[in-house]
Design a protein around this motif. Structure first.
Motif, PDB file in Angstrom:
ATOM      1  N   ILE A  39      33.591  35.763  41.196  1.00 21.96           N
ATOM      2  CA  ILE A  39      32.238  35.714  41.751  1.00 21.96           C
ATOM      3  C   ILE A  39      31.240  36.312  40.756  1.00 21.96           C
ATOM      4  CG2 ILE A  39      30.752  36.606  43.608  1.00 21.96           C
ATOM      5  CD1 ILE A  39      33.215  36.398  45.461  1.00 21.96           C
ATOM      6  N   SER A  40      31.730  37.180  39.886  1.00 25.26           N
ATOM      7  CA  SER A  40      30.863  37.797  38.878  1.00 25.26           C
ATOM      8  C   SER A  40      30.240  36.764  37.943  1.00 25.26           C
ATOM      9  CB  SER A  40      31.643  38.823  38.061  1.00 25.26           C
ATOM     10  OG  SER A  40      32.674  38.187  37.315  1.00 25.26           O
ATOM     11  N   MET A  41      30.800  35.565  37.884  1.00 29.89           N
ATOM     12  CA  MET A  41      30.231  34.521  37.022  1.00 29.89           C
ATOM     13  C   MET A  41      28.880  34.037  37.525  1.00 29.89           C
ATOM     14  SD  MET A  41      33.392  32.235  35.630  1.00 29.89           S
ATOM     15  CE  MET A  41      34.241  31.950  37.160  1.00 29.89           C
ATOM     16  N   LEU A  42      28.515  34.410  38.749  1.00 25.79           N
ATOM     17  CA  LEU A  42      27.191  34.040  39.258  1.00 25.79           C
ATOM     18  C   LEU A  42      26.077  34.637  38.400  1.00 25.79           C
ATOM     19  CD1 LEU A  42      27.733  34.313  43.114  1.00 25.79           C
ATOM     20  CD2 LEU A  42      27.468  32.228  41.749  1.00 25.79           C
ATOM     21  N   GLY A  43      26.378  35.684  37.668  1.00 20.99           N
ATOM     22  CA  GLY A  43      25.398  36.269  36.749  1.00 20.99           C
ATOM     23  C   GLY A  43      24.911  35.271  35.717  1.00 20.99           C
ATOM     24  N   TYR A  55      30.492  39.528  34.164  1.00 20.61           N
ATOM     25  CA  TYR A  55      31.839  38.998  33.969  1.00 20.61           C
ATOM     26  C   TYR A  55      32.729  40.068  33.335  1.00 20.61           C
ATOM     27  CZ  TYR A  55      35.732  36.072  32.609  1.00 20.61           C
ATOM     28  OH  TYR A  55      36.996  35.564  32.473  1.00 20.61           O
ATOM     29  N   ASN A  56      32.243  40.697  32.275  1.00 15.56           N
ATOM     30  CA  ASN A  56      33.028  41.713  31.577  1.00 15.56           C
ATOM     31  C   ASN A  56      33.287  42.937  32.445  1.00 15.56           C
ATOM     32  OD1 ASN A  56      33.099  40.033  29.370  1.00 15.56           O
ATOM     33  ND2 ASN A  56      31.478  41.108  28.275  1.00 15.56           N
ATOM     34  N   LEU A  57      32.330  43.308  33.261  1.00 14.76           N
ATOM     35  CA  LEU A  57      32.505  44.455  34.149  1.00 14.76           C
ATOM     36  C   LEU A  57      33.667  44.224  35.113  1.00 14.76           C
ATOM     37  CD1 LEU A  57      31.382  47.213  35.131  1.00 14.76           C
ATOM     38  CD2 LEU A  57      29.932  45.919  36.713  1.00 14.76           C
ATOM     39  N   ALA A  91      44.457  40.103  33.850  1.00 14.86           N
ATOM     40  CA  ALA A  91      45.630  39.731  33.060  1.00 14.86           C
ATOM     41  C   ALA A  91      45.912  38.236  33.201  1.00 14.86           C
ATOM     42  CB  ALA A  91      46.843  40.550  33.499  1.00 14.86           C
ATOM     43  N   PHE A  92      45.760  37.709  34.403  1.00 12.74           N
ATOM     44  CA  PHE A  92      45.947  36.271  34.637  1.00 12.74           C
ATOM     45  C   PHE A  92      44.956  35.455  33.809  1.00 12.74           C
ATOM     46  CE2 PHE A  92      44.913  32.458  37.185  1.00 12.74           C
ATOM     47  CZ  PHE A  92      46.165  31.842  37.184  1.00 12.74           C
ATOM     48  N   ASP A  93      43.702  35.887  33.798  1.00 16.06           N
ATOM     49  CA  ASP A  93      42.697  35.186  32.993  1.00 16.06           C
ATOM     50  C   ASP A  93      43.058  35.208  31.508  1.00 16.06           C
ATOM     51  OD1 ASP A  93      41.157  34.421  35.114  1.00 16.06           O
ATOM     52  OD2 ASP A  93      39.391  35.599  34.555  1.00 16.06           O
ATOM     53  N   ARG A  94      43.607  36.324  31.027  1.00 15.83           N
ATOM     54  CA  ARG A  94      43.982  36.414  29.620  1.00 15.83           C
ATOM     55  C   ARG A  94      45.106  35.419  29.300  1.00 15.83           C
ATOM     56  NH1 ARG A  94      40.729  39.970  30.748  1.00 15.83           N
ATOM     57  NH2 ARG A  94      40.068  41.673  29.430  1.00 15.83           N
ATOM     58  N   ILE A  95      46.037  35.236  30.232  1.00 13.35           N
ATOM     59  CA  ILE A  95      47.100  34.255  30.023  1.00 13.35           C
ATOM     60  C   ILE A  95      46.507  32.859  29.854  1.00 13.35           C
ATOM     61  CG2 ILE A  95      49.029  33.054  31.156  1.00 13.35           C
ATOM     62  CD1 ILE A  95      49.856  35.768  32.328  1.00 13.35           C
ATOM     63  N   LEU A  96      45.451  32.571  30.616  1.00  7.34           N
ATOM     64  CA  LEU A  96      44.805  31.260  30.540  1.00  7.34           C
ATOM     65  C   LEU A  96      43.870  31.131  29.337  1.00  7.34           C
ATOM     66  CD1 LEU A  96      43.938  30.673  34.305  1.00  7.34           C
ATOM     67  CD2 LEU A  96      45.914  29.838  33.015  1.00  7.34           C
ATOM     68  N   GLY A  97      43.683  32.238  28.611  1.00  5.43           N
ATOM     69  CA  GLY A  97      42.848  32.200  27.420  1.00  5.43           C
ATOM     70  C   GLY A  97      41.414  32.627  27.643  1.00  5.43           C
ATOM     71  N   TYR A  98      41.096  33.102  28.846  1.00  6.68           N
ATOM     72  CA  TYR A  98      39.744  33.558  29.138  1.00  6.68           C
ATOM     73  C   TYR A  98      39.636  35.040  28.814  1.00  6.68           C
ATOM     74  CZ  TYR A  98      39.320  29.215  31.724  1.00  6.68           C
ATOM     75  OH  TYR A  98      39.298  27.904  32.064  1.00  6.68           O
ATOM     76  N   GLY A  99      38.906  35.346  27.777  1.00 13.17           N
ATOM     77  CA  GLY A  99      38.723  36.730  27.383  1.00 13.17           C
ATOM     78  C   GLY A  99      37.383  37.266  27.837  1.00 13.17           C
ATOM     79  N   LEU A 100      37.088  38.479  27.423  1.00 13.36           N
ATOM     80  CA  LEU A 100      35.785  39.070  27.694  1.00 13.36           C
ATOM     81  C   LEU A 100      34.729  38.271  26.951  1.00 13.36           C
ATOM     82  CD1 LEU A 100      36.740  42.837  27.419  1.00 13.36           C
ATOM     83  CD2 LEU A 100      36.475  41.459  29.492  1.00 13.36           C
ATOM     84  N   LYS A 101      33.558  38.154  27.543  1.00  8.54           N
ATOM     85  CA  LYS A 101      32.531  37.247  27.023  1.00  8.54           C
ATOM     86  C   LYS A 101      31.533  37.959  26.107  1.00  8.54           C
ATOM     87  CE  LYS A 101      34.219  34.246  29.881  1.00  8.54           C
ATOM     88  NZ  LYS A 101      35.341  33.483  29.466  1.00  8.54           N
ATOM     89  N   TYR A 102      31.114  37.224  25.091  1.00  4.52           N
ATOM     90  CA  TYR A 102      29.992  37.661  24.276  1.00  4.52           C
ATOM     91  C   TYR A 102      28.713  37.152  24.948  1.00  4.52           C
ATOM     92  CZ  TYR A 102      33.185  39.051  20.579  1.00  4.52           C
ATOM     93  OH  TYR A 102      34.173  39.671  19.860  1.00  4.52           O
ATOM     94  N   PRO A 103      27.588  37.845  24.756  1.00  2.00           N
ATOM     95  CA  PRO A 103      26.365  37.475  25.485  1.00  2.00           C
ATOM     96  C   PRO A 103      25.706  36.173  25.046  1.00  2.00           C
ATOM     97  CG  PRO A 103      25.939  39.350  24.049  1.00  2.00           C
ATOM     98  CD  PRO A 103      27.415  39.079  23.988  1.00  2.00           C
ATOM     99  N   ASP A 104      26.159  35.558  23.969  1.00  4.23           N
ATOM    100  CA  ASP A 104      25.508  34.338  23.495  1.00  4.23           C
ATOM    101  C   ASP A 104      25.971  33.082  24.225  1.00  4.23           C
ATOM    102  OD1 ASP A 104      28.035  34.541  22.333  1.00  4.23           O
ATOM    103  OD2 ASP A 104      27.441  33.386  20.571  1.00  4.23           O
TER     104      ASP A 104
END
Length: 119
Positions: A39-43, A55-57, A91-104
């Motif tokens: 849900i944090s992706m709503l940002g 998202y990173n938080l 951890a699940f997201d990291r397995i799928l390749g989704y890492g912490l986001k850069y602001p760009d």
């Protein structure tokens, strides 16, 4: 190396599940709230900087650990539950390749580029 990282994150999911087991909550809470951090992706509706921050938080393993241990120290099982779910989901997201986001860009992560334009 990618296989080793995926195995490490799979172990983190198991660790998060073990932490959740300590809370005494029914397992349907774990399953039902597993994707709640997304849900944090709503940002990203505001802009990429706000989106990346939230998202990173909610996807930072360190934040999840702090929340879990705060719940332990304060005898608040719901905080432990939140921390365990945040940890496992991240951890699940990291397995799928989704890492912490850069602001760009949403596609620019600490694990590399994601999406159709990734090379």
């Amino acid at each position: 190396m990618k296989i080793q990282l995926k195995l490490e994150y799979a172990a983190f999911i198991l660790l998060g599940a073990c932490g959740f087991a300590q809370t005494g909550y029914a397992w349907w809470w774990f399953a039902g709230l597993f994707f709640a951090p997304d849900i944090s992706m709503l940002g990203y509706l505001v802009n990429t900087r706000v989106g990346a921050f939230f998202y990173n938080l909610f996807h930072h393993l360190g934040v999840a650990i702090i929340v879990y241990f705060a719940g332990t120290a304060l005898s608040l099982p719901y905080l432990q539950m939140i921390g365990a779910i945040l940890f496992s989901h991240s951890a699940f997201d990291r397995i799928l390749g989704y890492g912490l986001k850069y602001p760009d860009s949403f596609q620019n992560t600490h694990l590399g580029k994601i999406g159709k334009k990734a090379e």
